[in-house]
Design a protein around this motif. Structure first.
Motif, short mmCIF file in Angstrom:
data_model
loop_
_atom_site.label_atom_id
_atom_site.label_comp_id
_atom_site.label_asym_id
_atom_site.label_seq_id
_atom_site.Cartn_x
_atom_site.Cartn_y
_atom_site.Cartn_z
N LEU B 69 0.89 -1.14 -0.02
CA LEU B 69 0.09 0.03 0.00
C LEU B 69 0.74 1.16 0.08
CD1 LEU B 69 -2.83 -0.82 2.54
CD2 LEU B 69 -2.92 -0.88 0.15
N ALA B 70 0.60 2.33 -0.83
CA ALA B 70 1.31 3.41 -0.89
C ALA B 70 0.90 4.07 0.45
CB ALA B 70 0.77 4.36 -1.90
N SER B 71 0.00 4.19 1.22
CA SER B 71 -0.12 4.86 2.30
C SER B 71 -0.66 3.42 3.59
CB SER B 71 -1.33 5.54 2.44
OG SER B 71 -1.08 6.61 1.79
N ALA B 72 0.21 3.13 4.36
CA ALA B 72 -0.26 2.01 5.39
C ALA B 72 -1.64 2.04 5.89
CB ALA B 72 0.83 2.09 6.59
N ASP B 73 -2.49 0.97 5.93
CA ASP B 73 -3.62 0.87 6.43
C ASP B 73 -3.75 -0.62 7.10
OD1 ASP B 73 -6.18 1.52 6.90
OD2 ASP B 73 -6.57 1.54 4.73
N ASP B 74 -5.07 -0.62 7.64
CA ASP B 74 -5.05 -1.85 8.46
C ASP B 74 -5.92 -2.83 7.74
OD1 ASP B 74 -7.56 -0.67 8.37
OD2 ASP B 74 -8.18 -1.30 10.26
N LYS B 75 -5.01 -3.02 6.36
CA LYS B 75 -5.51 -4.25 5.54
C LYS B 75 -4.52 -5.25 5.54
CE LYS B 75 -8.54 -1.40 2.75
NZ LYS B 75 -8.31 -0.08 3.20
N PHE B 76 -5.03 -6.53 5.22
CA PHE B 76 -3.97 -7.52 4.88
C PHE B 76 -4.64 -8.47 3.94
CE2 PHE B 76 -6.14 -9.11 8.95
CZ PHE B 76 -6.66 -10.27 8.58
N VAL B 77 -3.78 -9.48 3.42
CA VAL B 77 -4.45 -10.23 2.21
C VAL B 77 -4.39 -11.79 2.76
CG1 VAL B 77 -4.21 -8.98 0.30
CG2 VAL B 77 -2.49 -10.35 1.09
N GLU B 78 -5.41 -12.69 2.34
CA GLU B 78 -5.20 -14.16 2.74
C GLU B 78 -5.66 -14.88 1.28
OE1 GLU B 78 -7.44 -13.91 6.14
OE2 GLU B 78 -9.45 -14.07 5.15
N LEU B 79 -5.36 -15.95 1.56
CA LEU B 79 -5.49 -16.85 0.32
C LEU B 79 -7.40 -17.32 0.42
CD1 LEU B 79 -2.20 -19.19 -0.02
CD2 LEU B 79 -3.22 -16.99 -1.45
N GLY B 80 -7.90 -17.33 -0.63
CA GLY B 80 -8.99 -18.07 -0.45
C GLY B 80 -9.34 -19.52 -1.19
N ALA B 81 -10.11 -19.79 -2.04
CA ALA B 81 -10.48 -21.12 -2.27
C ALA B 81 -9.33 -21.43 -3.60
CB ALA B 81 -11.54 -21.45 -2.86
#
Lengths: 326, 122
Positions: B69-81
């Motif tokens: 992210l260009a600007s840090a944020d409270d997001k993250f990614v996870e794998l799905g199906a």
């Protein structure tokens, strides 16, 4: 379509890439329900047996302790509702008897030495309201019924339903544990003792002398959180050069990957959580022990603010890539 | 400049694929912005992306993803199906404060990076 493949290169020598993934297992969890007690320590009711079977159990709390013993007597087509003024179980089993021979308007209610109530009335003349008035005239009894019915013969009823200030009962299928308490009188200690004395399949916990209030009552609630144990399935492991085992305490999603051989260093460990439905959980790499050849991975539940177990299922896995020095 | 050395893996018959793509808010992903080859990406709904791989696959060994992210944020990614038959892997973006999947605005430095390791031998 088959792509052209190329040798894998690294800027550093002797690098070994170890990719892998594995599914989850579950440990047995006990179903429970927590009664929120506004004034202090909560009361938690927990199934005695672990597993999903405990989720069928129920709990209820009502502020109806200290009930008064009462009975009913059919008088003509009216029903006299008669209660003793003293709360508790001591007045259960008393007999209330209406005996002809009295005078209408001058009905008389008296107690015998055992506390049984005798009421004289005039057959076919005394009315429901007049009989009730006689009962209300006795210091220990009350009858709010009114009416104009008359009756004949000896009529009687036996009191029941008087209860202690705090008591519990267990009944039904599925089993329900029911706490009866008294507003501003029952404390947590008494409630827990009553519950544990009544239940054969659940255990209550919590302590304190703070009292329950009417607002703490709850309708029938299901216990929840019971989980059947599912052993770790080695067939869920993809990748070579390592093995996986669940580790850590129950309810904490910690897994230990053990490498087949010793590597001098672990340069990089990447881990990603796979969930069939997105949720606020992620995986963290934990302690690496080069001599034991182990590294731990733990699932963190953000909303719970603690490590936790995802449920076992398809597309629920931990993926990792370790880059070691050979 | 450092000389590149051969790296090894613990398993034969596997390949690594690395890539990244730019989310585009609530709009479709522009695959012209992808880095890497052998895959395309489609937005499947809010904060959900499906990567379709083109190489021959016989199994998924492991995968990983991370959010830039260009600007840090409270997001993250996870794998799905993951679906082997269609060679697709879902990646979800989770927004912690919203407690839900969320889109990521288009930005040159808003990217989802991923890697997959797969079997290519029958």
């Amino acid at each position: 379509m088959v792509l052209t493949r190329y040798p894998y290169k690294s800027v550093s020598p002797n690098r070994v890439l170890i990719p892998g993934q594995f599914g989850f297992c579950t440990v047995a969890e006990y179903a429970s329900y927590t009664l929120a007690v506004a004034s202090g320590t909560n009361i938690t009711i927990t199934a005695d047996s672990s597993g999903t079977g405990g989720n069928d159990l129920d709990f209820q709390a009502t502020a109806d302790g200290n009930a008064k013993a009462s009975c009913t007597i059919t008088f003509g087509t009216d029903t006299l509702a008669i209660s003793h003024n003293d709360a508790g179980t001591a007045k259960n089993g008393l007999v209330v008897t209406l005996v002809p021979g009295g005078t209408a308007g001058s009905e008389v209610a008296t107690e015998d030495a055992s506390g049984n109530l005798l009421v004289s009335y005039q057959a076919s003349t005394s009315t429901t309201t007049q009989v009730a008035a006689a009962i209300n005239g006795h210091a220990n009894w009350v009858c709010p019924t009114t009416g104009t019915q008359t009756a004949t013969g000896v009529l009687s009823g036996t009191t029941s339903g008087g209860t202690a200030a705090t008591w519990a009962e267990e009944s039904g299928t599925p089993t329900k544990l029911h706490l009866h308490f008294t507003d501003a009188s029952t404390d947590v200690d008494a409630a827990v003792a009553a519950l544990n004395g009544a239940s054969s399949v659940m255990t209550a916990s919590g302590s304190g002398s703070h009292t329950l209030a009417s607002g703490d009552a709850v309708a029938k609630q299901d216990l929840s959180g019971g989980v059947d144990a599912v052993a770790f399935d080695d067939d869920s492991v993809e990748g070579e050069g390592f093995s996986v085992a669940r580790s850590g305490a129950a309810g904490v999603g910690e897994y230990t990957v053990t490498l087949d051989r010793h590597y001098d260093k672990l340069f990089c460990a990447d881990a990603t959580l796979q969930l069939s439905s997105a949720a606020d959980q992620y995986v963290l790499a934990g302690t690496y022990d080069s001599s034991a050849k182990t590294i731990k991975f733990t699932v963190w539940d953000k909303s719970a603010g603690a490590a936790g177990d995802p449920t076992q299922g398809a597309n629920k896995r931990i993926h990792f890539l370790l880059i070691c020095e050979n | 400049m450092a000389m590149l050395k051969d790296a090894q893996t613990t398993q034969d018959g596997i390949a690594f694929l690395h890539g990244s793509f730019r989310p585009n808010g609530s709009s479709a992903v522009d695959n012209d912005n992808n880095e890497g080859t052998g895959f395309t990406v489609a937005r499947g709904g809010t904060g959900t992306f499906t990567i379709t791989f083109s190489d021959k696959w016989t199994g998924l060994i492991a995968a990983g993803a991370s959010l830039q992210l260009a600007s840090a944020d409270d997001k993250f990614v996870e794998l799905g199906a993951f679906t082997l038959a269609s060679k697709t892997l879902v990646i979800n973006v989770w927004d912690v404060s919203d407690a839900a999947v969320a889109d990521v605005a288009s930005n040159a430095n808003n990217k989802i990076h991923f890697w997959v390791c797969y079997n290519y031998r029958s």
